[in-house]
Design a protein around this motif. Structure first.
Motif, PDB file in Angstrom:
ATOM      1  N   ARG A  57      12.683   1.478  28.136  1.00 54.26           N
ATOM      2  CA  ARG A  57      11.459   1.573  27.364  1.00 54.26           C
ATOM      3  C   ARG A  57      10.334   0.884  28.102  1.00 54.26           C
ATOM      4  O   ARG A  57      10.509  -0.138  28.750  1.00 54.26           O
ATOM      5  CB  ARG A  57      11.670   0.950  25.995  1.00 54.26           C
ATOM      6  CG  ARG A  57      12.611   1.735  25.115  1.00 54.26           C
ATOM      7  CD  ARG A  57      13.110   0.965  23.934  1.00 54.26           C
ATOM      8  NE  ARG A  57      12.043   0.325  23.173  1.00 54.26           N
ATOM      9  CZ  ARG A  57      12.259  -0.362  22.051  1.00 54.26           C
ATOM     10  NH1 ARG A  57      13.478  -0.492  21.590  1.00 54.26           N
ATOM     11  NH2 ARG A  57      11.264  -0.917  21.407  1.00 54.26           N
ATOM     12  N   ALA A  58       9.133   1.443  27.976  1.00 52.09           N
ATOM     13  CA  ALA A  58       7.968   0.876  28.654  1.00 52.09           C
ATOM     14  C   ALA A  58       7.515  -0.390  27.942  1.00 52.09           C
ATOM     15  O   ALA A  58       7.737  -0.584  26.742  1.00 52.09           O
ATOM     16  CB  ALA A  58       6.840   1.898  28.667  1.00 52.09           C
ATOM     17  N   THR A  59       6.842  -1.266  28.689  1.00 47.69           N
ATOM     18  CA  THR A  59       6.233  -2.462  28.124  1.00 47.69           C
ATOM     19  C   THR A  59       4.736  -2.411  28.392  1.00 47.69           C
ATOM     20  O   THR A  59       4.294  -1.862  29.404  1.00 47.69           O
ATOM     21  CB  THR A  59       6.822  -3.734  28.750  1.00 47.69           C
ATOM     22  OG1 THR A  59       6.673  -3.668  30.177  1.00 47.69           O
ATOM     23  CG2 THR A  59       8.299  -3.868  28.403  1.00 47.69           C
ATOM     24  N   LEU A  86       6.682   3.741  17.207  1.00 43.19           N
ATOM     25  CA  LEU A  86       6.513   4.311  15.877  1.00 43.19           C
ATOM     26  C   LEU A  86       7.779   4.157  15.056  1.00 43.19           C
ATOM     27  O   LEU A  86       8.886   4.199  15.592  1.00 43.19           O
ATOM     28  CB  LEU A  86       6.173   5.803  15.968  1.00 43.19           C
ATOM     29  CG  LEU A  86       4.887   6.200  16.691  1.00 43.19           C
ATOM     30  CD1 LEU A  86       4.742   7.708  16.688  1.00 43.19           C
ATOM     31  CD2 LEU A  86       3.677   5.537  16.052  1.00 43.19           C
ATOM     32  N   VAL A  87       7.606   3.999  13.750  1.00 38.27           N
ATOM     33  CA  VAL A  87       8.717   3.903  12.812  1.00 38.27           C
ATOM     34  C   VAL A  87       8.410   4.793  11.615  1.00 38.27           C
ATOM     35  O   VAL A  87       7.318   4.726  11.042  1.00 38.27           O
ATOM     36  CB  VAL A  87       8.936   2.454  12.324  1.00 38.27           C
ATOM     37  CG1 VAL A  87      10.088   2.399  11.325  1.00 38.27           C
ATOM     38  CG2 VAL A  87       9.208   1.529  13.501  1.00 38.27           C
ATOM     39  N   SER A 135       9.913   5.445  20.821  1.00 44.89           N
ATOM     40  CA  SER A 135       9.480   4.417  21.773  1.00 44.89           C
ATOM     41  C   SER A 135       9.125   5.059  23.103  1.00 44.89           C
ATOM     42  O   SER A 135       9.792   5.979  23.566  1.00 44.89           O
ATOM     43  CB  SER A 135      10.593   3.381  21.988  1.00 44.89           C
ATOM     44  OG  SER A 135      10.980   2.796  20.767  1.00 44.89           O
ATOM     45  N   THR A 136       8.095   4.546  23.723  1.00 45.67           N
ATOM     46  CA  THR A 136       7.597   5.101  24.974  1.00 45.67           C
ATOM     47  C   THR A 136       8.549   4.840  26.134  1.00 45.67           C
ATOM     48  O   THR A 136       9.013   3.715  26.337  1.00 45.67           O
ATOM     49  CB  THR A 136       6.228   4.495  25.326  1.00 45.67           C
ATOM     50  OG1 THR A 136       5.336   4.730  24.246  1.00 45.67           O
ATOM     51  CG2 THR A 136       5.659   5.088  26.600  1.00 45.67           C
ATOM     52  N   GLN A 141      11.814   7.980  23.798  1.00 42.35           N
ATOM     53  CA  GLN A 141      13.185   8.009  23.300  1.00 42.35           C
ATOM     54  C   GLN A 141      13.107   7.933  21.774  1.00 42.35           C
ATOM     55  O   GLN A 141      12.420   7.090  21.202  1.00 42.35           O
ATOM     56  CB  GLN A 141      14.039   6.903  23.890  1.00 42.35           C
ATOM     57  CG  GLN A 141      13.625   5.484  23.609  1.00 42.35           C
ATOM     58  CD  GLN A 141      14.598   4.504  24.262  1.00 42.35           C
ATOM     59  OE1 GLN A 141      15.266   4.824  25.239  1.00 42.35           O
ATOM     60  NE2 GLN A 141      14.672   3.299  23.721  1.00 42.35           N
ATOM     61  N   VAL A 142      13.783   8.874  21.156  1.00 44.41           N
ATOM     62  CA  VAL A 142      13.782   9.002  19.708  1.00 44.41           C
ATOM     63  C   VAL A 142      15.165   8.607  19.200  1.00 44.41           C
ATOM     64  O   VAL A 142      16.175   9.104  19.696  1.00 44.41           O
ATOM     65  CB  VAL A 142      13.453  10.450  19.288  1.00 44.41           C
ATOM     66  CG1 VAL A 142      13.530  10.607  17.774  1.00 44.41           C
ATOM     67  CG2 VAL A 142      12.078  10.858  19.808  1.00 44.41           C
TER      68      VAL A 142
END
Length: 244
Positions: A46-48, A106-107, A161-162, A177-178
């Protein structure tokens, strides 16, 4: 042609990211976890956020995701197409100078997914002209959230998440990623991004398969009545400056 506002955002590398969500009504089972060609690998890092990235928060109620689920098979006439939607989208995004250094999280609360709202069905067009009974709608909602499908009791939320963002303003692609259950799946979402006052709005639509999400379409009567492999997703994500 860009206005002065959009040109300014272009220089900042705006990259609001949206997701899509997951009207996985009528889906059951898992399939091969290998990503589709050209998509980031499952479980990619995941990206930060980049240092100094501007923090925004997603605005629930103003953000919206709608998924169209279609009947299929020889006896499709016995079933209904479904519209599944939610405005209970939360999350954060960090806007960096470069799109590929921007990040979104996102959630979506699964319980917030509404099945076959009459106004949405009417707006969705002729393919949704049939009128499921209240009992049928309640049954679809219960099955969708149940242990064999979304399993909302054990996995109450869908997260996005990116992994990476690419493209140039205003047309971007979010590689994300979902997570619907406990396994991340790679999905890429096209985005058209614009500014609305101090808010950022990202909109798009995508056709996504059950297979991409690691699921199999629901099927009965040896496949004579089943859910179509492809889902249509439409999304609009609104974000405001954090603390504003």
């Amino acid at each position: 042609m860009y206005t002065s506002t959009t040109a300014r955002l272009a220089r900042r590398g705006t990259s609001v990211c949206a997701l899509a969500l997951f009207a996985l009504a009528g889906c059951v089972g898992t399939v091969d976890e290998s990503p589709a060609p050209g998509e980031p690998p499952t479980g990619a890092a995941r990206a930060t956020p980049a240092s100094g990235a501007q923090h925004y928060r997603v605005v629930p109620g103003e953000s919206d995701v709608e998924i169209h689920v279609f009947r299929d098979g020889r006896l499709a006439r016995l079933g209904h197409n479904h519209v599944i939607a939610s405005t209970a989208i939360e999350g954060d995004l960090w806007l960096a100078d470069r799109p590929d250094e921007s990040v979104v999280e996102l959630v979506i609360d699964k319980v917030s997914l509404v099945v076959d709202d009459p106004a949405r069905r009417e707006a969705a067009g002729e393919a949704f002209a049939t009128e499921p009974t209240a009992e049928a709608i309640a049954g679809t909602q219960e099955n969708m959230l149940g242990a064999d499908l979304l399993d909302a009791a054990n996995f109450p939320a869908v997260t996005v998440s990116t992994i990476d963002v690419e493209g140039e303003w205003p047309n971007l692609t979010l590689h994300a990623q979902v997570v619907v259950g406990d396994i991340p799946r790679p999905v890429s979402f096209p985005l058209l991004v614009r500014e609305d006052g101090d808010r950022l709005v990202a909109q798009g639509q995508i056709t996504v398969s059950h297979e991409q999400l690691g699921l199999q379409p629901f099927s009965v009567m040896l496949g004579a009545l089943r859910v179509r492999e492809e889902l249509q997703m439409y999304y609009s994500i609104v974000a405001a400056p954090a603390g504003g």
